[in-house]
Every structure is written in structure tokens, then in C-alpha cells.
Design a protein around this motif. Structure first.
Motif, PDB file in Angstrom:
ATOM      1  N   ILE A 404      31.162  -6.911  27.006  1.00 20.45           N
ATOM      2  CA  ILE A 404      31.374  -8.211  26.377  1.00 20.45           C
ATOM      3  C   ILE A 404      32.456  -8.028  25.318  1.00 20.45           C
ATOM      4  O   ILE A 404      32.321  -7.182  24.427  1.00 20.45           O
ATOM      5  CB  ILE A 404      30.085  -8.739  25.725  1.00 20.45           C
ATOM      6  N   VAL A 405      33.506  -8.804  25.432  1.00 19.48           N
ATOM      7  CA  VAL A 405      34.618  -8.733  24.468  1.00 19.48           C
ATOM      8  C   VAL A 405      34.714 -10.084  23.772  1.00 19.48           C
ATOM      9  O   VAL A 405      34.893 -11.121  24.419  1.00 19.48           O
ATOM     10  CB  VAL A 405      35.958  -8.395  25.164  1.00 19.48           C
ATOM     11  N   PHE A 406      34.574 -10.071  22.453  1.00 25.79           N
ATOM     12  CA  PHE A 406      34.699 -11.290  21.650  1.00 25.79           C
ATOM     13  C   PHE A 406      35.887 -11.093  20.717  1.00 25.79           C
ATOM     14  O   PHE A 406      35.920 -10.161  19.923  1.00 25.79           O
ATOM     15  CB  PHE A 406      33.427 -11.550  20.844  1.00 25.79           C
ATOM     16  N   ALA A 407      36.884 -11.968  20.831  1.00 24.82           N
ATOM     17  CA  ALA A 407      38.112 -11.828  20.047  1.00 24.82           C
ATOM     18  C   ALA A 407      38.488 -13.162  19.416  1.00 24.82           C
ATOM     19  O   ALA A 407      38.184 -14.231  19.948  1.00 24.82           O
ATOM     20  CB  ALA A 407      39.247 -11.309  20.926  1.00 24.82           C
ATOM     21  N   ASP A 408      39.143 -13.091  18.259  1.00 29.51           N
ATOM     22  CA  ASP A 408      39.679 -14.289  17.607  1.00 29.51           C
ATOM     23  C   ASP A 408      41.098 -13.998  17.168  1.00 29.51           C
ATOM     24  O   ASP A 408      41.537 -12.839  17.158  1.00 29.51           O
ATOM     25  CB  ASP A 408      38.809 -14.696  16.410  1.00 29.51           C
ATOM     26  N   ASP A 409      41.831 -15.036  16.832  1.00 31.70           N
ATOM     27  CA  ASP A 409      43.209 -14.866  16.362  1.00 31.70           C
ATOM     28  C   ASP A 409      43.316 -15.207  14.878  1.00 31.70           C
ATOM     29  O   ASP A 409      44.302 -15.799  14.440  1.00 31.70           O
ATOM     30  CB  ASP A 409      44.178 -15.724  17.190  1.00 31.70           C
ATOM     31  N   GLY A 410      42.265 -14.813  14.124  1.00 36.26           N
ATOM     32  CA  GLY A 410      42.229 -15.108  12.695  1.00 36.26           C
ATOM     33  C   GLY A 410      43.047 -14.133  11.877  1.00 36.26           C
ATOM     34  O   GLY A 410      43.995 -13.496  12.376  1.00 36.26           O
ATOM     35  N   ILE A 411      42.643 -13.984  10.617  1.00 38.51           N
ATOM     36  CA  ILE A 411      43.451 -13.187   9.686  1.00 38.51           C
ATOM     37  C   ILE A 411      43.213 -11.696   9.839  1.00 38.51           C
ATOM     38  O   ILE A 411      43.952 -10.883   9.262  1.00 38.51           O
ATOM     39  CB  ILE A 411      43.174 -13.602   8.228  1.00 38.51           C
ATOM     40  N   GLY A 412      42.187 -11.285  10.601  1.00 35.28           N
ATOM     41  CA  GLY A 412      41.952  -9.870  10.826  1.00 35.28           C
ATOM     42  C   GLY A 412      41.200  -9.204   9.684  1.00 35.28           C
ATOM     43  O   GLY A 412      40.792  -9.832   8.709  1.00 35.28           O
ATOM     44  N   VAL A 413      41.020  -7.890   9.817  1.00 42.57           N
ATOM     45  CA  VAL A 413      40.264  -7.096   8.856  1.00 42.57           C
ATOM     46  C   VAL A 413      41.185  -6.071   8.223  1.00 42.57           C
ATOM     47  O   VAL A 413      41.959  -5.404   8.919  1.00 42.57           O
ATOM     48  CB  VAL A 413      39.077  -6.375   9.549  1.00 42.57           C
ATOM     49  N   ALA A 414      41.104  -5.942   6.915  1.00 42.76           N
ATOM     50  CA  ALA A 414      41.905  -4.938   6.216  1.00 42.76           C
ATOM     51  C   ALA A 414      41.480  -3.541   6.661  1.00 42.76           C
ATOM     52  O   ALA A 414      40.296  -3.291   6.881  1.00 42.76           O
ATOM     53  CB  ALA A 414      41.730  -5.086   4.707  1.00 42.76           C
ATOM     54  N   PRO A 415      42.412  -2.595   6.803  1.00 40.92           N
ATOM     55  CA  PRO A 415      42.072  -1.249   7.299  1.00 40.92           C
ATOM     56  C   PRO A 415      40.995  -0.563   6.475  1.00 40.92           C
ATOM     57  O   PRO A 415      40.136   0.129   7.024  1.00 40.92           O
ATOM     58  CB  PRO A 415      43.406  -0.499   7.226  1.00 40.92           C
ATOM     59  N   GLU A 416      41.032  -0.737   5.145  1.00 39.43           N
ATOM     60  CA  GLU A 416      40.031  -0.055   4.321  1.00 39.43           C
ATOM     61  C   GLU A 416      38.623  -0.629   4.499  1.00 39.43           C
ATOM     62  O   GLU A 416      37.633   0.004   4.115  1.00 39.43           O
ATOM     63  CB  GLU A 416      40.418  -0.129   2.843  1.00 39.43           C
ATOM     64  N   ASN A 417      38.524  -1.831   5.090  1.00 46.13           N
ATOM     65  CA  ASN A 417      37.214  -2.450   5.285  1.00 46.13           C
ATOM     66  C   ASN A 417      36.614  -2.180   6.663  1.00 46.13           C
ATOM     67  O   ASN A 417      35.423  -2.439   6.876  1.00 46.13           O
ATOM     68  CB  ASN A 417      37.295  -3.959   5.077  1.00 46.13           C
ATOM     69  N   LEU A 418      37.408  -1.668   7.583  1.00 47.30           N
ATOM     70  CA  LEU A 418      36.914  -1.447   8.941  1.00 47.30           C
ATOM     71  C   LEU A 418      35.692  -0.528   8.996  1.00 47.30           C
ATOM     72  O   LEU A 418      34.742  -0.818   9.735  1.00 47.30           O
ATOM     73  CB  LEU A 418      38.037  -0.885   9.820  1.00 47.30           C
ATOM     74  N   PRO A 419      35.662   0.588   8.245  1.00 44.76           N
ATOM     75  CA  PRO A 419      34.471   1.452   8.334  1.00 44.76           C
ATOM     76  C   PRO A 419      33.223   0.842   7.706  1.00 44.76           C
ATOM     77  O   PRO A 419      32.134   1.383   7.875  1.00 44.76           O
ATOM     78  CB  PRO A 419      34.888   2.722   7.567  1.00 44.76           C
ATOM     79  N   LYS A 420      33.357  -0.262   6.984  1.00 44.18           N
ATOM     80  CA  LYS A 420      32.224  -0.787   6.218  1.00 44.18           C
ATOM     81  C   LYS A 420      31.693  -2.109   6.733  1.00 44.18           C
ATOM     82  O   LYS A 420      30.720  -2.631   6.176  1.00 44.18           O
ATOM     83  CB  LYS A 420      32.648  -0.967   4.750  1.00 44.18           C
ATOM     84  N   VAL A 421      32.299  -2.680   7.768  1.00 41.41           N
ATOM     85  CA  VAL A 421      31.930  -4.043   8.151  1.00 41.41           C
ATOM     86  C   VAL A 421      30.493  -4.154   8.670  1.00 41.41           C
ATOM     87  O   VAL A 421      29.886  -5.219   8.593  1.00 41.41           O
ATOM     88  CB  VAL A 421      32.904  -4.606   9.213  1.00 41.41           C
ATOM     89  N   PHE A 422      29.946  -3.039   9.207  1.00 42.92           N
ATOM     90  CA  PHE A 422      28.578  -3.093   9.711  1.00 42.92           C
ATOM     91  C   PHE A 422      27.557  -2.682   8.651  1.00 42.92           C
ATOM     92  O   PHE A 422      26.361  -2.649   8.941  1.00 42.92           O
ATOM     93  CB  PHE A 422      28.424  -2.202  10.947  1.00 42.92           C
ATOM     94  N   ASP A 423      28.010  -2.350   7.458  1.00 40.98           N
ATOM     95  CA  ASP A 423      27.079  -1.967   6.393  1.00 40.98           C
ATOM     96  C   ASP A 423      26.341  -3.202   5.888  1.00 40.98           C
ATOM     97  O   ASP A 423      26.915  -4.292   5.811  1.00 40.98           O
ATOM     98  CB  ASP A 423      27.820  -1.319   5.223  1.00 40.98           C
ATOM     99  N   PRO A 424      25.060  -3.045   5.520  1.00 38.62           N
ATOM    100  CA  PRO A 424      24.332  -4.207   4.979  1.00 38.62           C
ATOM    101  C   PRO A 424      24.903  -4.627   3.637  1.00 38.62           C
ATOM    102  O   PRO A 424      25.286  -3.795   2.818  1.00 38.62           O
ATOM    103  CB  PRO A 424      22.893  -3.691   4.847  1.00 38.62           C
TER     104      PRO A 424
END
Length: 500
Positions: A404-424
Motif C-alpha cells: 500500500i503506497v500513500f503519497a501526497d504532494d504537500g510540503i514534505g518532511v524536514a530531513p531532521e524530522n524523518l527519524p522521529k515522525v513515528f515517535d509518540p
């Protein structure tokens, strides 16, 4: 114990203010490694008897009597004291047992030297060996060791007063050597006890900190559950508002159509009653009624489909039951429920799914994952309010996997935030009311309930892309603990952080 002595011992680090702590420490100190202590006591009994060989060398005429004394002490005191520690009821008096074990042979040793003719000329060495054994191998506290030292030294001095030394000055030498041995043993045992008390305090403090941490963690879990529930209500409100808005359109058109059809029908009835019905009027009236019935049926069918889809999604998310279903038809039902909310905000939703894919899993958890991703994209991917395109692609990934691939064309995620997006509780929109639980819930649902994997890739300004791989059939039910932890999450649509 007098209060002044107790205060002095406390200042020296040899006592606790709390009597309960003192009792706990004494029990721990005297019974620590009890098996090793009993082995040492057996060794001590053997060595005590074996020194009869020394008696024989000093005085062959009296060594049988001294051997009998040594064996009597071993049989009557040393071995019973060792065996008594194996009885749980006697362990409460372990320190008293140790003291008897030490004092009796120490005092009898002075009597043995009194029997031997030149015995007190060599007594210091034997007493020092006893002191060394007591201070190193037995778990005596400083007060008990002081009692041992006082009693055995008094007995030694008393017996020595009846002895005749072959060399002058031996009385002073013996007492000086024994006194130094006592002093060193008292210092060593006192230092050992102080260290043990410090360790006991540290362990007690760590235990209390652990209990406080566990209590704080439990409070945090309860707070998280409340936040998830709040997220559920907020997202459910958005979903209901979108569905209500979407249903309002066909129902409104159906109401307008039925009103117009009612007017046409009344006009046609009046014409029939007056008997002045022209063929053209009858034809036009029937045509308008036919068109009205068609529009009425179409709009009511649309409303019924929306209600059915919303009901099916709600039932899936509430039941959390595993079942086998066809992915494409199920996915269209889920997206028809989300569609009103997304379209109201101006977003285009594009769904691509192969037909005929059968999935055996928890539809409620999977619907929650897709809902969270969609709502997360709307809130975080387009913070400026502009519209965008959401792409959802579902396909097979091998013989037994679903991608399942879910994609959007929004503003994206900053590189420094990628490792933390699944953190509570991670979010970049805390000031906007976001709590940062949405993607944490998504990750837990995918990993635990659905037994899959999820990955995120993104570039600033180029949107976010989530890739989820799931087994077409679950190999096992989630563990009880995981199911319990996810019970709240699986029912709680939430928003977190995908495109901050």
C-alpha cells in the motif's frame, strides 16, 4: 539501646534512623550468601579441631585432653550452630548464633592454653587465627564483634593470670599482639558494615526511584489513553461533519425534487378533475414526474450508499474482528467515507487498486491506518490551506504480500524530522493543537495488529510517501499484551506528523 549510642552509631554510618530499615538491613547483612557462611563455619570447626596437632607438638602429655575439649566444642556448639541456620525459624536470631559460635571456642581456647605447659607462650598466634576467621568469614556487625572481642579477651586475660610464662614479658607481648588484632578486626568489620549500609541505602533509593518511575509511566500511559480518546472524538467529529455535508446534498436534492413532483402531481389532478386535460399537458406532466422520480431515486440511492459505507467502516473499526475480504471493494467503501471531508477541503483523491486481491486481516485496524494517513496529510501536508492530490495505490508484492503506497504532494518532511515522525507525541504543530499521536498509532497498528512494515520517504516541498507492506493472511493473532495496548489506539483516529 540508649538514644545517645544510637545517635552516635547513626553519625558513624552504623545505624539507620528508621527502625524498619535497620531491621531489614540486619536481616540482609547477616543472612546474605548463607550457604557460603555455613561452609565457612564447617571449615572453622574442622580447623579448630585440627589445631590439636599443634597442642601435641607443644605438650604431648596434655594433647588428648585438649583434643577432647576441641571435639566437645565442635560437637556441642559449632556443628549445631551451623545446622541451626538451615531452620527458617532460627534465622531471625542468626547474629546471636554467630556470636555464640565465635565466643565459646574463643574462650575455650584460653582454657586449652592453660592446660598446656608452655601454652601461653604461643597463645597469641592461636587467638589471632580465631580473630581473623571471625572478622573475615562471618557476617558479624561491629557491635557483635565488639562483644566477641570483649568476652574472649577477658577470658584470655583471666586464664593467663594463672599461667606461668617461661620467658619474661610474654604477658605484655601476648596482650599487645591480640589487642592490635582486635583493633584491626574492629576497623575492618566497621568499614565493611559502613560500605554495606551505603549499598543498602543506594539500593533502597534506586528501588524507590523505580517505583516512582513505574507510577509516572502508568500515569503517562493513562494520559496517553485520554489524549488518544480526545483524538478519536476530534477526528470522528471531522468525519461525521464531512459525511453529513456529503449526505446533505443528495437528500436536499431529493427533497426539492419531491416537492416539485408534488406540485406537478397536484396540477395534473386538478386538470383531470375539471375534465379539461389536453394531451400535451398530460404528456408533459408525466414526463416531469418520471424525471422527478428518476432524480429522487438517484439521490436517495447516493445517500443510502454513503450511509452504508459509513456504517461498514464504523462497524469494522468498532469490532476489531479479523475477517477475509476483497480489498478493492472494501477500499472504495473506506474512501467514500473519507471522500466528503477531503473534497470539502478541495483535495483530489486518486485510488488505484488491483481487482480480486483477497486479504485476511483486521479491517478496522487497516481502515484506521488509511484514515490516519489521509487526515495527517490534510492537516500537516497542506498547512497553508491549499488543495492537493492524494494518491493511494494498492498492489500485490510477491505471492503473499500486499503493498500500500500513500503519497501526497504537500510540503514534505524536514530531513531532521524523518527519524522521529513515528515517535509518540512528536509534532511540529503543537501550537495548533496537534498531539503527535497519529503516526505513532499507525506504526503500532501496522507492526503489531497487521504484522507488517511501514516506511516513510520525503523531500521538503515534494510531499511525503508512505509504503506499507502487509501479509495477505495473518500468521497469528496479536499477542495479548499488544492487543491490549492497541485496543484504544485501533479505535482512535488521530493526527500526528507526516508533513510538518
Amino acid at each position: 539501646m540508649p538514644s545517645a549510642v544510637r545517635k552516635l552509631l547513626y553519625r558513624l554510618g552504623l545505624s539507620f534512623e528508621d527502625p524498619a530499615d535497620e531491621r531489614a538491613f540486619v536481616a540482609r547483612f547477616t543472612l546474605d550468601d548463607l550457604g557460603r557462611t555455613q561452609a565457612a563455619m564447617l571449615l572453622g570447626a574442622f580447623v579448630y579441631c585440627a589445631f590439636a596437632v599443634w597442642d601435641w607438638i607443644l605438650d604431648p602429655a596434655q594433647w588428648r585432653a585438649t583434643l577432647a575439649l576441641r571435639l566437645a566444642v565442635a560437637v556441642a556448639v559449632l556443628l549445631p550452630a551451623t545446622a541451626a541456620l538451615s531452620w527458617p525459624g532460627a534465622r531471625r536470631r542468626a547474629e546471636a548464633i554467630y556470636l555464640v559460635y565465635c565466643v565459646v571456642p574463643g574462650c575455650v581456647l584460653s582454657l586449652i592454653y592453660l592446660l598446656l605447659k608452655p601454652g601461653f607462650d604461643h597463645a597469641a598466634a592461636g587467638m589471632i587465627i580465631v580473630i581473623l576467621f571471625v572478622s573475615t568469614l562471618l557476617p558479624l556487625r561491629l557491635p557483635s564483634l565488639a562483644a566477641f572481642c570483649g568476652l574472649t579477651w577477658a577470658c584470655f586475660a583471666l586464664c593467663e593470670s594463672f599461667a606461668v610464662h617461661e620467658r619474661a614479658g610474654m604477658r605484655f607481648v601476648n596482650n599487645f599482639e591480640i589487642g592490635m588484632a582486635y583493633a584491626l578486626s574492629l576497623y575492618a568489620v566497621g568499614a565493611r558494615e559502613v560500605r554495606a549500609r551505603r549499598q543498602f541505602r543506594t539500593e533502597a533509593a534506586l528501588r524507590r526511584e523505580k517505583e516512582r518511575s513505574e507510577a509516572a509511566f502508568a500515569d503517562l500511559r493513562r494520559a496517553q489513553a485520554h489524549l488518544v480518546q480526545a483524538e478519536k472524538l476530534a477526528s470522528l467529529g471531522q468525519l461525521v461533519a464531512g459525511v453529513a455535508h456529503e449526505i446533505n446534498t443528495p437528500i436536499g436534492l431529493a427533497l426539492t425534487t419531491s416537492t416539485a413532483a408534488e406540485g406537478d402531481l397536484k396540477q395534473l389532478l386538478r386538470a383531470v378533475e375539471t375534465g379539461q386535460v389536453r394531451r400535451s399537458e398530460l404528456t408533459n406532466g408525466l414526463a416531469r414526474l418520471s424525471e422527478g422520480m428518476r432524480l429522487l431515486f438517484a439521490n436517495l440511492t447516493r445517500a443510502a450508499d454513503l450511509v452504508h459505507s459509513f456504517k461498514q467502516v464504523a462497524v469494522d473499526q468498532a469490532n476489531e474482528e479479523r475477517r477475509r475480504f476483497e480489498v478493492r471493494s472494501w477500499l472504495l467503501e473506506v474512501m467514500s467515507t473519507l471522500g466528503p471531508l477531503l473534497r470539502r477541503k478541495g483535495h483530489e483523491v486518486r485510488v488505484a487498486c488491483e481487482s480480486g486481491i483477497m486479504l485476511d486481516t483486521y479491517p478496522g485496524a487497516l481502515a484506521q491506518v488509511i484514515s490516519n494517513l489521509a487526515l495527517n496529510a490534510v492537516i500537516h501536508g497542506y498547512p497553508d490551506g491549499r488543495s492537493g492530490v492524494l494518491d493511494l495505490t494498492v498492489s500485490r508484492a510477491g505471492e503473499d504480500r500486499l503493498c500500500i503506497v500513500f503519497a501526497d504532494d504537500g510540503i514534505g518532511v524536514a530531513p531532521e524530522n524523518l527519524p522521529k515522525v513515528f515517535d509518540p507525541f512528536f509534532t511540529t504543530r503543537r501550537d495548533k493543537g496537534s498531539t503527535g499521536l497519529g503516526l505513532h498509532i499507525v506504526f503500532n497498528l501496522v507492526a503489531a495488529s497487521l504484522q507488517g512494515q511501514i516506511a516513510l520517504s520525503s523531500d521538503v516541498g515534494a510531499g511525503a510517501r508512505f509504503v506499507i507492506t502487509l501479509p495477505l493472511s495473518l500468521s497469528r493473532a496479536p499477542a495479548d499484551g499488544a492487543a491490549a495496548n492497541l485496543a484504544v489506539s485501533a479505535r482512535a483516529p488521530a493526527e500526528s506528523e507526516a508533513s510538518p
